[in-house]
Write a protein that holds these residues in place. Structure first.
Motif: not given
Ligand code: SF4
Length: 332
Positions: A218-219, A222, A231, A234, A236-237, A256, A261-263, A266
């Motif tokens: 992810t990013d 984080r 986002p 990342c 996933i985004w 994010c 919210i945690g990864c 997400c």
């Molecule tokens: S919260 Fe979601 S969009 Fe943000 S870094 Fe984590 S996985 Fe990626």
């Protein structure tokens, strides 16, 4: 309706890149065009492959396409090697295609580098077969991504060469550049692709998908749960953008950037939304691959008959223009 042509190689399981980048678009376009979709097995034999696996791959791909929403009644889905005219027309086009134009094609250069030990003529001639695929049905529209525009332009060139040498015969097709996204692979570094091993398969079980998604990068900002992220950095985004609707999308973006919210949460939300798209496809595939198998085979057979008729007409016309006809039928 205008004629649309597109092809897909039977090279393995369909993944999200194929689905969101192309197939979902074909499903939409089949209502606007007379659509020919070819399982291009003649193209697939230009790279190393296992012959005993090919028939299974072909029927599997056709079944998956139907499961994804290709309409049996609307779209003419067929297997390329079942229509001999494609190879006939390729030869006619070979005779008017300058070698230099083929050597300049980006895809040929890439493949030549990739398969340096076995560069065959088929790799070089690939765009000519592709031109024949399109023009044999007098295709006017070819849905493509940016990386395929060069091949459509080449097909237009072939049509121009033929028409100026032998008289008006083929339309100059248009590339239909769609907004289809370029789907990133799970590694986050490159396009989703079988050869990179970074795919999520359309028919994979939720468990298998989660086993791939949960450890995905992810990013990097984080590091801790409390670190905010971006986002846009990342993968996933970028997947959420494919399957998550508003207002949830905005909620996740905000979550994010504020570390709300945690990864893992997400990713779970992405997976849940993805399965809303994939569950019905997997179910439909199960039906078609089981009790529906004969229906798929019969449809491919019937479509091949249809295509041979259309292709035969084009071949007769092209041969006639090239002087390849029986002497006793020459008109005065
Ligand atoms: S919260 Fe979601 S969009 Fe943000 S870094 Fe984590 S996985 Fe990626």
């Amino acid at each position: 309706m205008k004629v649309l042509f597109t092809g897909i190689q039977p090279t393995g399981d369909i993944h999200l890149g194929n689905y969101f980048g192309a197939i979902a678009n074909w499903v939409r376009l089949q209502h606007e065009y007379t659509s020919y979709i070819s399982v291009v097995d003649l193209h697939a034999v230009t790279i190393p492959y296992e012959p005993s696996e090919m028939p299974g791959r072909v029927i599997d791909l056709a079944t998956t396409l139907y499961a994804c929403g290709i309409d049996m009644e609307k779209t003419i889905l067929f297997v390329q090697s079942e229509v001999p005219g494609h190879a006939d027309l390729t030869w006619m086009f070979n005779a008017i295609t300058p070698l230099g134009e083929l050597e300049r094609m980006t895809q040929f250069k890439d493949k030549r580098d990739q398969f340096r030990a076995s560069v065959n003529v088929g790799l070089l001639d690939y765009p000519v077969l592709q031109a024949a695929d399109i023009l044999i049905y007098k295709g006017e529209v070819v849905p493509v991504g940016e990386d395929q525009v060069q091949h459509v332009e080449f097909t237009r060139e072939v049509a121009r060469h033929f028409n100026s040498r032998y008289g008006p015969t083929f339309p100059e097709c248009q590339a239909l550049l769609t907004k289809s996204p370029r789907v990133l692979g799970l590694d986050g570094d490159s396009k989703m692709s079988k050869s990179k091993g970074n795919t999520i398969g359309v028919l994979e079980t939720p468990e298998k998908i989660w086993a791939k998604v949960s450890p995905a990068k992810t990013d990097p900002a984080r590091v801790r749960r409390t670190d905010p992220g971006t986002p846009e950095k990342c993968t996933i985004w970028s997947y959420h953008l494919l399957v998550t609707q508003e207002p949830e999308l905005t909620e996740i973006h905000n979550g994010c950037t504020t570390a709300g919210i945690g990864c893992i949460d997400c990713k779970k939300r992405f997976q849940a939304n993805l399965m809303k798209v994939l569950d019905p496809i997997r179910e439909r595939y199960g039906e078609l691959a089981g009790s529906g198998r004969k229906m798929v085979e019969d449809r491919l057979e019937a479509n091949a008959v249809k295509c041979r008729a259309v292709a035969g007409e084009t071949i007769r016309e092209a041969k006639g223009k090239m002087g390849l006809k029986k002497v006793w039928k020459i008109e005065s």
